[in-house]
Design a protein around this motif. Structure first.
Motif, short mmCIF file in Angstrom:
data_model
loop_
_atom_site.label_atom_id
_atom_site.label_comp_id
_atom_site.label_asym_id
_atom_site.label_seq_id
_atom_site.Cartn_x
_atom_site.Cartn_y
_atom_site.Cartn_z
N TYR A 24 0.83 -1.21 0.00
CA TYR A 24 0.00 0.00 0.00
C TYR A 24 0.86 1.26 0.00
O TYR A 24 0.63 2.19 -0.79
CB TYR A 24 -0.94 0.00 1.20
N VAL A 25 1.87 1.28 0.87
CA VAL A 25 2.76 2.45 0.95
C VAL A 25 3.53 2.61 -0.36
O VAL A 25 3.73 3.72 -0.85
CB VAL A 25 3.71 2.33 2.15
N GLU A 26 3.94 1.50 -0.94
CA GLU A 26 4.66 1.56 -2.22
C GLU A 26 3.82 2.18 -3.32
O GLU A 26 4.30 2.99 -4.11
CB GLU A 26 5.09 0.15 -2.62
N ARG A 27 2.56 1.81 -3.38
CA ARG A 27 1.68 2.34 -4.42
C ARG A 27 1.31 3.80 -4.17
O ARG A 27 1.13 4.57 -5.12
CB ARG A 27 0.42 1.50 -4.53
N GLU A 28 1.16 4.19 -2.91
CA GLU A 28 0.74 5.55 -2.59
C GLU A 28 1.90 6.55 -2.60
O GLU A 28 1.70 7.71 -2.94
CB GLU A 28 0.06 5.59 -1.22
N PHE A 29 3.11 6.12 -2.22
CA PHE A 29 4.21 7.06 -2.07
C PHE A 29 5.37 6.72 -3.02
O PHE A 29 5.50 7.37 -4.05
CB PHE A 29 4.69 7.10 -0.62
N SER A 30 6.17 5.75 -2.65
CA SER A 30 7.29 5.38 -3.53
C SER A 30 7.76 3.97 -3.17
O SER A 30 7.42 3.43 -2.12
CB SER A 30 8.45 6.36 -3.37
N GLU A 31 8.58 3.40 -4.06
CA GLU A 31 9.10 2.06 -3.81
C GLU A 31 10.02 2.04 -2.60
O GLU A 31 9.99 1.09 -1.82
CB GLU A 31 9.85 1.56 -5.04
N GLY A 34 7.96 2.15 0.56
CA GLY A 34 7.30 0.86 0.76
C GLY A 34 8.25 -0.19 1.30
O GLY A 34 7.89 -0.98 2.17
#
Length: 80
Positions: A24-31, A34
């Motif tokens: 979720y964090v990867e998709r919303e912010f950055s790899e 995430g």
């Protein structure tokens, strides 16, 4: 044996949760964000799973390291 099964179960559930939160964090912010979040949750999962196992088996954290039983066994060995 019960503790090992519970620990494995808790670690597996925590690993899945860490992967989902990291994704979720990867998709919303950055790899990179995430990955950092995933690794933080992943490694914290081992400690929290062990504490959860102690709480489930003993019902409290008063004797999490088994010191009370060890002290009792040592006293019994000295008197015997």
């Amino acid at each position: 044996m019960k503790a090992l099964v519970l620990y494995t179960l808790f670690v597996a559930i925590g690993g899945v949760a860490a992967a989902l939160v990291g994704l979720y964090v990867e998709r919303e912010f950055s790899e990179a964000a995430g990955l950092v979040v995933f690794l933080g949750f992943f490694f914290a999962n081992f400690v929290t799973s062990w504490i959860a196992v102690i709480l489930v088996i003993d019902g409290s954290l008063r004797n999490g390291l088994g010191r009370a039983e060890q002290t009792t066994l040592e006293r019994q060995a000295r008197t015997a």
